[in-house]
Design a protein around this motif. Structure first.
Motif, PDB file in Angstrom:
ATOM      1  N   PRO A 163       0.833  -1.207   0.000  1.00 58.89           N
ATOM      2  CA  PRO A 163       0.000   0.000   0.000  1.00 58.89           C
ATOM      3  C   PRO A 163       0.870   1.259   0.000  1.00 58.89           C
ATOM      4  O   PRO A 163       1.917   1.299   0.653  1.00 58.89           O
ATOM      5  CB  PRO A 163      -0.791  -0.116   1.313  1.00 58.89           C
ATOM      6  N   THR A 164       0.437   2.263  -0.735  1.00 57.60           N
ATOM      7  CA  THR A 164       1.042   3.584  -0.651  1.00 57.60           C
ATOM      8  C   THR A 164       0.160   4.425   0.262  1.00 57.60           C
ATOM      9  O   THR A 164      -1.064   4.422   0.123  1.00 57.60           O
ATOM     10  CB  THR A 164       1.137   4.243  -2.035  1.00 57.60           C
ATOM     11  N   VAL A 165       0.760   5.128   1.216  1.00 58.05           N
ATOM     12  CA  VAL A 165      -0.007   5.863   2.224  1.00 58.05           C
ATOM     13  C   VAL A 165       0.558   7.266   2.374  1.00 58.05           C
ATOM     14  O   VAL A 165       1.682   7.562   1.976  1.00 58.05           O
ATOM     15  CB  VAL A 165       0.020   5.139   3.594  1.00 58.05           C
ATOM     16  N   TRP A 166      -0.274   8.137   2.969  1.00 56.31           N
ATOM     17  CA  TRP A 166       0.169   9.476   3.344  1.00 56.31           C
ATOM     18  C   TRP A 166       0.823   9.388   4.722  1.00 56.31           C
ATOM     19  O   TRP A 166       0.193   8.942   5.677  1.00 56.31           O
ATOM     20  CB  TRP A 166      -0.998  10.446   3.389  1.00 56.31           C
ATOM     21  N   LEU A 167       2.071   9.802   4.839  1.00 52.68           N
ATOM     22  CA  LEU A 167       2.804   9.709   6.096  1.00 52.68           C
ATOM     23  C   LEU A 167       3.169  11.097   6.609  1.00 52.68           C
ATOM     24  O   LEU A 167       3.479  12.006   5.827  1.00 52.68           O
ATOM     25  CB  LEU A 167       4.094   8.909   5.907  1.00 52.68           C
ATOM     26  N   CYS A 168       3.168  11.238   7.931  1.00 53.46           N
ATOM     27  CA  CYS A 168       3.618  12.471   8.567  1.00 53.46           C
ATOM     28  C   CYS A 168       4.212  12.115   9.927  1.00 53.46           C
ATOM     29  O   CYS A 168       4.110  10.973  10.383  1.00 53.46           O
ATOM     30  CB  CYS A 168       2.473  13.473   8.734  1.00 53.46           C
ATOM     31  N   ALA A 169       4.823  13.079  10.587  1.00 53.36           N
ATOM     32  CA  ALA A 169       5.372  12.852  11.921  1.00 53.36           C
ATOM     33  C   ALA A 169       4.238  12.580  12.902  1.00 53.36           C
ATOM     34  O   ALA A 169       3.106  13.061  12.735  1.00 53.36           O
ATOM     35  CB  ALA A 169       6.187  14.057  12.368  1.00 53.36           C
ATOM     36  N   GLU A 170       4.539  11.812  13.938  1.00 54.15           N
ATOM     37  CA  GLU A 170       3.531  11.454  14.936  1.00 54.15           C
ATOM     38  C   GLU A 170       2.869  12.689  15.520  1.00 54.15           C
ATOM     39  O   GLU A 170       1.665  12.714  15.765  1.00 54.15           O
ATOM     40  CB  GLU A 170       4.204  10.620  16.041  1.00 54.15           C
ATOM     41  N   GLY A 229       8.525  17.543  11.118  1.00 54.00           N
ATOM     42  CA  GLY A 229       7.164  18.067  11.089  1.00 54.00           C
ATOM     43  C   GLY A 229       6.910  19.068   9.992  1.00 54.00           C
ATOM     44  O   GLY A 229       6.031  19.928  10.114  1.00 54.00           O
ATOM     45  N   LEU A 230       7.673  18.965   8.868  1.00 46.63           N
ATOM     46  CA  LEU A 230       7.541  19.945   7.797  1.00 46.63           C
ATOM     47  C   LEU A 230       6.399  19.644   6.837  1.00 46.63           C
ATOM     48  O   LEU A 230       6.083  20.475   5.987  1.00 46.63           O
ATOM     49  CB  LEU A 230       8.853  20.034   7.015  1.00 46.63           C
ATOM     50  N   GLY A 231       5.789  18.460   6.963  1.00 43.88           N
ATOM     51  CA  GLY A 231       4.689  18.172   6.057  1.00 43.88           C
ATOM     52  C   GLY A 231       4.378  16.697   5.942  1.00 43.88           C
ATOM     53  O   GLY A 231       4.660  15.909   6.848  1.00 43.88           O
ATOM     54  N   VAL A 232       3.820  16.328   4.780  1.00 36.44           N
ATOM     55  CA  VAL A 232       3.277  14.992   4.528  1.00 36.44           C
ATOM     56  C   VAL A 232       3.894  14.460   3.242  1.00 36.44           C
ATOM     57  O   VAL A 232       4.129  15.225   2.295  1.00 36.44           O
ATOM     58  CB  VAL A 232       1.737  15.054   4.384  1.00 36.44           C
ATOM     59  N   THR A 233       4.141  13.155   3.185  1.00 35.34           N
ATOM     60  CA  THR A 233       4.640  12.552   1.955  1.00 35.34           C
ATOM     61  C   THR A 233       3.815  11.330   1.605  1.00 35.34           C
ATOM     62  O   THR A 233       3.158  10.738   2.468  1.00 35.34           O
ATOM     63  CB  THR A 233       6.126  12.152   2.088  1.00 35.34           C
ATOM     64  N   ALA A 234       3.846  10.951   0.340  1.00 36.05           N
ATOM     65  CA  ALA A 234       3.236   9.700  -0.123  1.00 36.05           C
ATOM     66  C   ALA A 234       4.362   8.693  -0.284  1.00 36.05           C
ATOM     67  O   ALA A 234       5.319   8.934  -1.004  1.00 36.05           O
ATOM     68  CB  ALA A 234       2.522   9.908  -1.451  1.00 36.05           C
ATOM     69  N   ARG A 235       4.213   7.558   0.422  1.00 35.59           N
ATOM     70  CA  ARG A 235       5.290   6.574   0.395  1.00 35.59           C
ATOM     71  C   ARG A 235       4.729   5.189   0.679  1.00 35.59           C
ATOM     72  O   ARG A 235       3.645   5.044   1.236  1.00 35.59           O
ATOM     73  CB  ARG A 235       6.342   6.919   1.446  1.00 35.59           C
TER      74      ARG A 235
END
Length: 298
Positions: A163-170, A229-235
């Motif tokens: 799965p590819t998901v949107w990831l960010c810092a906790e 905490g600079l943003g969100v990535t798709a990974r």
């Protein structure tokens, strides 16, 4: 005259030696349905049942027991042959590439299977970005590589789909409707393409505003920006660790397409040991990684 499929015979032996289909599935790194399907295929090829019900379990039929004896001898000879041939590769060096995001997830299981099958072969690991690894493979600088790229011109296997998901810092805070700050790899990047294409394909009433807040040529840089905490990535979900979390429909973000990981061999076949490893893996003779179904590669 029919030719027996050694991969099916190995599954039969594993089912018997490990006490059932479920245990064999774990041992072979397959799903239980895949093991069952293989036994049905073997029964169909032979024209007689291999198992019969005994209470809540299954046991070999008389013909199945007879086949098992022959299977053990055939598999032992097969393994002896492969080990003898592997000896001819003593001192050989194989160059294998892997993208950063699966270097510590998918790659270790693959390497363990290779090392067990061909212990005399030295392996060099090249970790990098998927498109550049494919360029190295075409130039002959690698013998085989893992990649997220789809290239039908090269001998390839699909090892698994993630799965590819949107990831960010906790601790990252995102409010639905705000512009989505994206952390992306620079071009060329399949995950960059998936993120932007998915966002741009949303209907107007579900559109997510976005901006690129950080770009990096390396996964190390992307991880640093995420953890800052600079943003969100798709990974790929493979990147998820205790410092990160997944965003999704609750935050108004669309589902991303899955990504497939392929193993490619050089177009000219490269080193003979590399060809044998590739063919062994294709035939199921080298188990690795999490369970996968026996289905079409694409």
């Amino acid at each position: 005259m029919k030719t027996l499929d050694l991969a099916l015979l190995r599954t039969l032996q594993t089912v018997v030696d490990h006490g059932g289909f479920a245990a064999a599935a774990v041992r072979l790194h397959k799903t239980q349905s895949a093991v069952t399907h293989q036994m049905h295929r073997l029964e169909a090829e032979l024209g007689f049942p291999l198992f019969e019900k005994s209470g809540r379990s299954r046991r070999l039929t008389a013909q199945g027991t007879r086949l098992l004896g022959y299977a053990r001898r055939l598999l032992a000879l097969n393994d002896q042959t492969l080990h003898a041939l592997a000896g001819a590769g003593e001192g050989a060096t194989l160059r294998i590439g892997a993208p950063h995001d699966v270097a510590d997830t998918l790659l270790p299981g693959l390497l363990a299977g290779f090392a067990k099958a061909y212990p005399q072969v030295q392996i060099q690991i090249h970790v990098g970005r998927s498109p550049f690894l494919m360029d190295d493979l075409r130039r002959g600088d690698l013998d085989m590589t893992l990649s997220t790229r789809l290239d039908p011109t090269l001998p390839g296997l699909t090892l698994r789909t993630s799965p590819t998901v949107w990831l960010c810092a906790e601790e990252f805070s995102y409010r639905r409707g705000d512009p989505l700050p994206l952390i992306l790899a620079d071009e060329p990047s399949i995950f960059r393409q998936l993120a932007l294409q998915t966002l741009e394909a949303q209907p107007a009433d579900a559109a997510v505003p976005w901006r690129i807040s950080y770009e990096s040529p390396t996964l190390i840089g992307i991880k640093a920006a995420l953890r800052a905490g600079l943003g969100v990535t798709a990974r790929s979900i493979d990147l998820l660790d205790p410092t990160l979390r997944v965003l999704g429909p609750a935050e108004g973000l669309p589902r991303l397409p899955d990504v497939a990981y392929h193993l490619y061999l050089r177009g000219d076949g490269g080193h003979p040991i590399a060809r044998r490893l590739f063919l062994d893996l294709a035939a199921g003779g080298i188990p690795f990684g999490p369970p996968v179904d026996d289905g079409p590669a694409e």
